[in-house]
Scaffold this active site. Structure first.
Site, PDB file in Angstrom:
ATOM      1  N   GLY A  46       0.782  -1.239   0.000  1.00  0.00           N
ATOM      2  CA  GLY A  46       0.000   0.000   0.000  1.00  0.00           C
ATOM      3  C   GLY A  46       0.810   1.283   0.000  1.00  0.00           C
ATOM      4  CG  ASP A 103      -1.037   2.159   2.854  1.00  0.00           C
ATOM      5  OD1 ASP A 103      -0.459   1.677   3.856  1.00  0.00           O
ATOM      6  OD2 ASP A 103      -1.885   1.519   2.208  1.00  0.00           O
ATOM      7  CG  ASP A 106      -7.557   0.462  10.331  1.00  0.00           C
ATOM      8  OD1 ASP A 106      -8.224   0.626  11.361  1.00  0.00           O
ATOM      9  OD2 ASP A 106      -8.081   0.174   9.244  1.00  0.00           O
ATOM     10  CB  SER A 107      -5.675  -1.954  14.589  1.00  0.00           C
ATOM     11  OG  SER A 107      -4.569  -2.601  14.004  1.00  0.00           O
ATOM     12  CG  ASN A 109      -2.844  -4.620  16.211  1.00  0.00           C
ATOM     13  OD1 ASN A 109      -2.447  -4.355  17.335  1.00  0.00           O
ATOM     14  ND2 ASN A 109      -4.103  -4.931  15.960  1.00  0.00           N
ATOM     15  CB  THR A 110       0.707  -3.130  10.533  1.00  0.00           C
ATOM     16  OG1 THR A 110      -0.465  -3.855  10.195  1.00  0.00           O
ATOM     17  CG2 THR A 110       1.796  -3.364   9.512  1.00  0.00           C
ATOM     18  CG  LEU A 111       3.523   2.018  13.230  1.00  0.00           C
ATOM     19  CD1 LEU A 111       4.479   2.064  12.054  1.00  0.00           C
ATOM     20  CD2 LEU A 111       2.763   3.330  13.336  1.00  0.00           C
ATOM     21  CE  LYS A 134     -10.216   3.944   7.877  1.00  0.00           C
ATOM     22  NZ  LYS A 134     -10.780   2.633   7.552  1.00  0.00           N
ATOM     23  CG  ASP A 162      -5.898  -3.711  -1.501  1.00  0.00           C
ATOM     24  OD1 ASP A 162      -5.510  -3.219  -0.418  1.00  0.00           O
ATOM     25  OD2 ASP A 162      -6.321  -4.884  -1.593  1.00  0.00           O
TER      26      ASP A 162
HETATM   27  C1  PRP Z   1      -2.600  -1.978   5.431  1.00  0.00           C
HETATM   28  C2  PRP Z   1      -1.647  -0.800   5.540  1.00  0.00           C
HETATM   29  C3  PRP Z   1      -0.928  -1.056   6.837  1.00  0.00           C
HETATM   30  C4  PRP Z   1      -1.941  -1.815   7.660  1.00  0.00           C
HETATM   31  C5  PRP Z   1      -2.546  -0.912   8.673  1.00  0.00           C
HETATM   32  O1  PRP Z   1      -1.947  -3.037   4.809  1.00  0.00           O
HETATM   33  O2  PRP Z   1      -0.765  -0.726   4.448  1.00  0.00           O
HETATM   34  O3  PRP Z   1       0.250  -1.806   6.647  1.00  0.00           O
HETATM   35  O4  PRP Z   1      -2.952  -2.294   6.766  1.00  0.00           O
HETATM   36  O5  PRP Z   1      -3.484  -1.592   9.479  1.00  0.00           O
HETATM   37  P1  PRP Z   1      -3.320  -1.735  11.039  1.00  0.00           P
HETATM   38  O6  PRP Z   1      -2.939  -0.393  11.584  1.00  0.00           O
HETATM   39  O7  PRP Z   1      -4.721  -2.150  11.484  1.00  0.00           O
HETATM   40  O8  PRP Z   1      -2.315  -2.787  11.346  1.00  0.00           O
HETATM   41  P2  PRP Z   1      -2.707  -4.286   4.161  1.00  0.00           P
HETATM   42  O9  PRP Z   1      -2.682  -5.424   5.122  1.00  0.00           O
HETATM   43  O10 PRP Z   1      -4.071  -3.862   3.689  1.00  0.00           O
HETATM   44  O11 PRP Z   1      -1.769  -4.708   2.955  1.00  0.00           O
HETATM   45  P3  PRP Z   1      -1.363  -3.883   1.622  1.00  0.00           P
HETATM   46  O12 PRP Z   1      -0.489  -2.738   2.079  1.00  0.00           O
HETATM   47  O13 PRP Z   1      -0.603  -4.873   0.796  1.00  0.00           O
HETATM   48  O14 PRP Z   1      -2.618  -3.403   0.943  1.00  0.00           O
END
Ligand code: PRP
Length: 185
Positions: A46, A103, A106-107, A109-111, A134, A162
């Site tokens: 993303g 990009d 959101d939650s 968690n990824t970061l 968000k 996407d």
């Molecule tokens: C999206 C975005 C972040 C993550 C954020 O990735 O790029 O990495 O979600 O969400 P979070 O704050 O709830 O963790 P996605 O999994 O949609 O993959 P992509 O980047 O390949 O579209």
């Protein structure tokens, strides 16, 4: 394959506003790291459009690298909130000024997971630049250092984000009307 016009509720952030704000972010980063170099890390997929536009607005020397993580099915994270690394960086970040380019947060968690992982590799500094934030959806206490736009809890797509892997190429951030959107086969 639907045209996005069929399910676009509204253009949340038009192209001109995106590009103007990205220019500002690039200038801010260039000022903050004046006299130094930075290493931009993009989480696939993303963040790719944002990274390539942001780079063109950063006037200090910088390098880039990419990493990928698993999304646990249709965007659902594991209960622990952990994510799995599916493609690691190509270069060592030890001693580098790293900026993680995302990009959207959101939650969080990824970061949170990615910051833990990268922090353990002892960069000289580690900051986060996200295009979209968000804030309402946050599950972990985490903040980005550079934020393009705080957005409401709406179902957004375009400019790297996407819908079932499509529509990333659109130059604006749009809001999906979920009743009118049909996922592609
Ligand atoms: C999206 C975005 C972040 C993550 C954020 O990735 O790029 O990495 O979600 O969400 P979070 O704050 O709830 O963790 P996605 O999994 O949609 O993959 P992509 O980047 O390949 O579209």
């Amino acid at each position: 394959m639907q045209s996005y016009h069929e399910f676009l509720d509204e253009v949340l952030i038009p192209e001109i506003e995106l590009q103007d704000r990205i220019t500002e972010l690039g200038e801010q980063i260039s000022q903050d790291y004046a006299g130094q170099t930075v290493h931009l890390i993009c989480i696939l997929k993303g963040g790719v459009m944002f990274l390539t536009d942001l780079m063109r607005c950063i006037s200090i020397p910088h390098t880039i690298d990419f990493m990928a993580i698993s999304s646990y099915g249709l965007g659902v994270r594991s209960s622990s909130g952990q994510v799995r690394l599916t493609m690691d960086l190509h270069e060592d970040i030890h001693g580098q000024n790293v900026i993680l380019v995302e990009d959207i947060i959101d939650s969080g968690n990824t970061l949170s997971s990615v910051l833990n992982l990268l922090g353990a590799r002892k960069p000289a500094s580690l900051k986060v630049c996200t295009l979209l934030d968000k804030v309402e959806r946050r599950e972990v206490d985490i903040k980005a250092d550079y934020v393009g736009f705080e957005i409401p809890n709406k179902y957004v797509f375009g400019y790297g984000l996407d819908l079932d892997q499509y529509y990333r190429e659109l130059p604006f951030i749009g809001v999906v009307n979920a009743e009118k959107y049909t996922p592609s086969e």
